[in-house]
Design an enzyme around this catalytic site. Sequence first.
Site, PDB file in Angstrom:
ATOM      1  N   SER A   4      55.029  11.995  28.121  1.00  0.00           N
ATOM      2  CA  SER A   4      54.854  12.839  29.296  1.00  0.00           C
ATOM      3  C   SER A   4      54.825  14.304  28.897  1.00  0.00           C
ATOM      4  O   SER A   4      55.157  14.666  27.768  1.00  0.00           O
ATOM      5  CB  SER A   4      55.995  12.582  30.300  1.00  0.00           C
ATOM      6  OG  SER A   4      57.263  12.728  29.667  1.00  0.00           O
ATOM      7  N   GLU A   6      55.225  18.609  30.453  1.00  0.00           N
ATOM      8  CA  GLU A   6      55.797  19.483  31.477  1.00  0.00           C
ATOM      9  C   GLU A   6      54.956  20.743  31.607  1.00  0.00           C
ATOM     10  O   GLU A   6      54.512  21.318  30.610  1.00  0.00           O
ATOM     11  CB  GLU A   6      57.233  19.871  31.098  1.00  0.00           C
ATOM     12  CG  GLU A   6      57.870  20.838  32.108  1.00  0.00           C
ATOM     13  CD  GLU A   6      59.311  21.166  31.754  1.00  0.00           C
ATOM     14  OE1 GLU A   6      60.142  20.236  31.814  1.00  0.00           O
ATOM     15  OE2 GLU A   6      59.591  22.326  31.407  1.00  0.00           O
ATOM     16  N   ALA A  40      64.754  29.344  39.041  1.00  0.00           N
ATOM     17  CA  ALA A  40      66.165  29.558  39.370  1.00  0.00           C
ATOM     18  C   ALA A  40      66.321  29.925  40.838  1.00  0.00           C
ATOM     19  O   ALA A  40      65.613  30.800  41.357  1.00  0.00           O
ATOM     20  CB  ALA A  40      66.750  30.653  38.483  1.00  0.00           C
ATOM     21  N   HIS A  66      60.542  19.165  39.369  1.00  0.00           N
ATOM     22  CA  HIS A  66      61.944  19.503  39.169  1.00  0.00           C
ATOM     23  C   HIS A  66      62.508  19.964  40.516  1.00  0.00           C
ATOM     24  O   HIS A  66      61.793  20.539  41.338  1.00  0.00           O
ATOM     25  CB  HIS A  66      62.094  20.661  38.181  1.00  0.00           C
ATOM     26  CG  HIS A  66      61.768  20.296  36.773  1.00  0.00           C
ATOM     27  ND1 HIS A  66      62.232  21.018  35.693  1.00  0.00           N
ATOM     28  CD2 HIS A  66      61.005  19.297  36.245  1.00  0.00           C
ATOM     29  CE1 HIS A  66      61.792  20.488  34.576  1.00  0.00           C
ATOM     30  NE2 HIS A  66      61.038  19.445  34.886  1.00  0.00           N
ATOM     31  N   ASP A  98      70.101  27.357  37.142  1.00  0.00           N
ATOM     32  CA  ASP A  98      70.828  28.564  36.740  1.00  0.00           C
ATOM     33  C   ASP A  98      71.085  29.450  37.951  1.00  0.00           C
ATOM     34  O   ASP A  98      70.252  29.538  38.855  1.00  0.00           O
ATOM     35  CB  ASP A  98      70.016  29.350  35.704  1.00  0.00           C
ATOM     36  CG  ASP A  98      69.766  28.540  34.449  1.00  0.00           C
ATOM     37  OD1 ASP A  98      70.686  27.813  34.025  1.00  0.00           O
ATOM     38  OD2 ASP A  98      68.648  28.634  33.900  1.00  0.00           O
ATOM     39  N   ALA A 112      75.078  18.953  39.254  1.00  0.00           N
ATOM     40  CA  ALA A 112      73.848  18.177  39.400  1.00  0.00           C
ATOM     41  C   ALA A 112      74.129  16.763  39.878  1.00  0.00           C
ATOM     42  O   ALA A 112      73.298  16.165  40.580  1.00  0.00           O
ATOM     43  CB  ALA A 112      73.097  18.144  38.063  1.00  0.00           C
ATOM     44  N   TYR A 132      71.742  17.497  27.172  1.00  0.00           N
ATOM     45  CA  TYR A 132      71.738  18.539  26.147  1.00  0.00           C
ATOM     46  C   TYR A 132      72.287  17.984  24.831  1.00  0.00           C
ATOM     47  O   TYR A 132      73.496  17.871  24.669  1.00  0.00           O
ATOM     48  CB  TYR A 132      72.576  19.739  26.602  1.00  0.00           C
ATOM     49  CG  TYR A 132      71.889  20.582  27.645  1.00  0.00           C
ATOM     50  CD1 TYR A 132      71.312  21.797  27.301  1.00  0.00           C
ATOM     51  CD2 TYR A 132      71.789  20.149  28.960  1.00  0.00           C
ATOM     52  CE1 TYR A 132      70.663  22.573  28.252  1.00  0.00           C
ATOM     53  CE2 TYR A 132      71.131  20.915  29.920  1.00  0.00           C
ATOM     54  CZ  TYR A 132      70.579  22.126  29.555  1.00  0.00           C
ATOM     55  OH  TYR A 132      69.923  22.878  30.491  1.00  0.00           O
ATOM     56  N   PHE A 203      64.189  31.801  23.854  1.00  0.00           N
ATOM     57  CA  PHE A 203      64.531  30.647  24.691  1.00  0.00           C
ATOM     58  C   PHE A 203      65.749  29.917  24.122  1.00  0.00           C
ATOM     59  O   PHE A 203      66.662  29.530  24.852  1.00  0.00           O
ATOM     60  CB  PHE A 203      63.362  29.657  24.749  1.00  0.00           C
ATOM     61  CG  PHE A 203      62.177  30.098  25.557  1.00  0.00           C
ATOM     62  CD1 PHE A 203      62.246  31.200  26.397  1.00  0.00           C
ATOM     63  CD2 PHE A 203      60.978  29.399  25.483  1.00  0.00           C
ATOM     64  CE1 PHE A 203      61.146  31.600  27.151  1.00  0.00           C
ATOM     65  CE2 PHE A 203      59.871  29.779  26.225  1.00  0.00           C
ATOM     66  CZ  PHE A 203      59.957  30.890  27.057  1.00  0.00           C
ATOM     67  N   HIS A 253      58.820  13.700  25.636  1.00  0.00           N
ATOM     68  CA  HIS A 253      58.476  14.579  26.754  1.00  0.00           C
ATOM     69  C   HIS A 253      58.162  15.950  26.181  1.00  0.00           C
ATOM     70  O   HIS A 253      59.046  16.599  25.596  1.00  0.00           O
ATOM     71  CB  HIS A 253      59.638  14.660  27.742  1.00  0.00           C
ATOM     72  CG  HIS A 253      59.349  15.460  28.971  1.00  0.00           C
ATOM     73  ND1 HIS A 253      58.485  15.039  29.957  1.00  0.00           N
ATOM     74  CD2 HIS A 253      59.812  16.679  29.376  1.00  0.00           C
ATOM     75  CE1 HIS A 253      58.426  15.956  30.918  1.00  0.00           C
ATOM     76  NE2 HIS A 253      59.212  16.959  30.583  1.00  0.00           N
TER      77      HIS A 253
END
Length: 272
Positions: A4, A6, A40, A66, A98, A112, A132, A203, A253
């Site tokens: 996939s 993004e 955000a 998302h 965030d 979440a 993560y 990033f 992904h």
Amino acid sequence: MAHSVEFFPPKNAAGEARLREAIATLLPLGPEYASVTFGAGGSTRERTFATVEMILRDYPLEAVPHLSCIASTPESIREILERYRQQGVKRIVALRGDLPAGMDHPGSFQHASELVAFIRDFGGFEIFVAGYPEVHPQAPSALLGIEHLVAKVQAGASAVITQYFFNPDAYAQLRDDLERRDVTVPVIPGVMPIVNYEQIARFSAQCGAEIPRYIRLRMEAYGDDLAAQMEYGIEVLSRQCETLLAQGAPDLHFYTLNQAEPTASIWRNLHL
């Protein structure tokens, strides 16, 4: 095996043209779906809606938006879910998100896992969540970070998409940590092609993704030669993806940054 991509919502007509070019290049490679980011505090909400609608309308490609819950109320989340249901969306990536600059309190949803439970109770969507491998930068500890991820799965998530990383051992550790806690949903590695090292380094400092020394020093040696950076980045990420697939990663992904060629090159190198 499915893979996939993004995308992020374009800001203007030129950005939309670049996104459409990226989709046209990647579509023949057969991605299972395209996720679409959500800024955000919902800062890209309308552009996310528009991008999802455009993908579903104009391409034979599933769009998976998302949805972050920071600064949101149950009513606003319900409104978004209703709108996605009308658009024909089947899957959602549920995120805490965030805090926007100047905001001290996250709002009605603290974690979440609460958003996952809300979407589950609303019904009609398969739910993905973020993981993560190198620990969320705001997690009080590595172990608590794992427990938060477990809570998201227990609340109703059916798969985990990881933050990008450059150390396959970190992915294996996360997967093993989850399995020891009887969490067996797919853990899908997030792959970030390196196109502009300065941008990726920025990033990575924000999201806690460690850039190995050997990559950092090679990229720094290339200086401003972006072509050399991209060529080396494709080599490194292709090798990493081979390792991940050999370790049993269920899917990949790709975080495309709305640029097709680096992802397409890795895809071809892997013979996907």
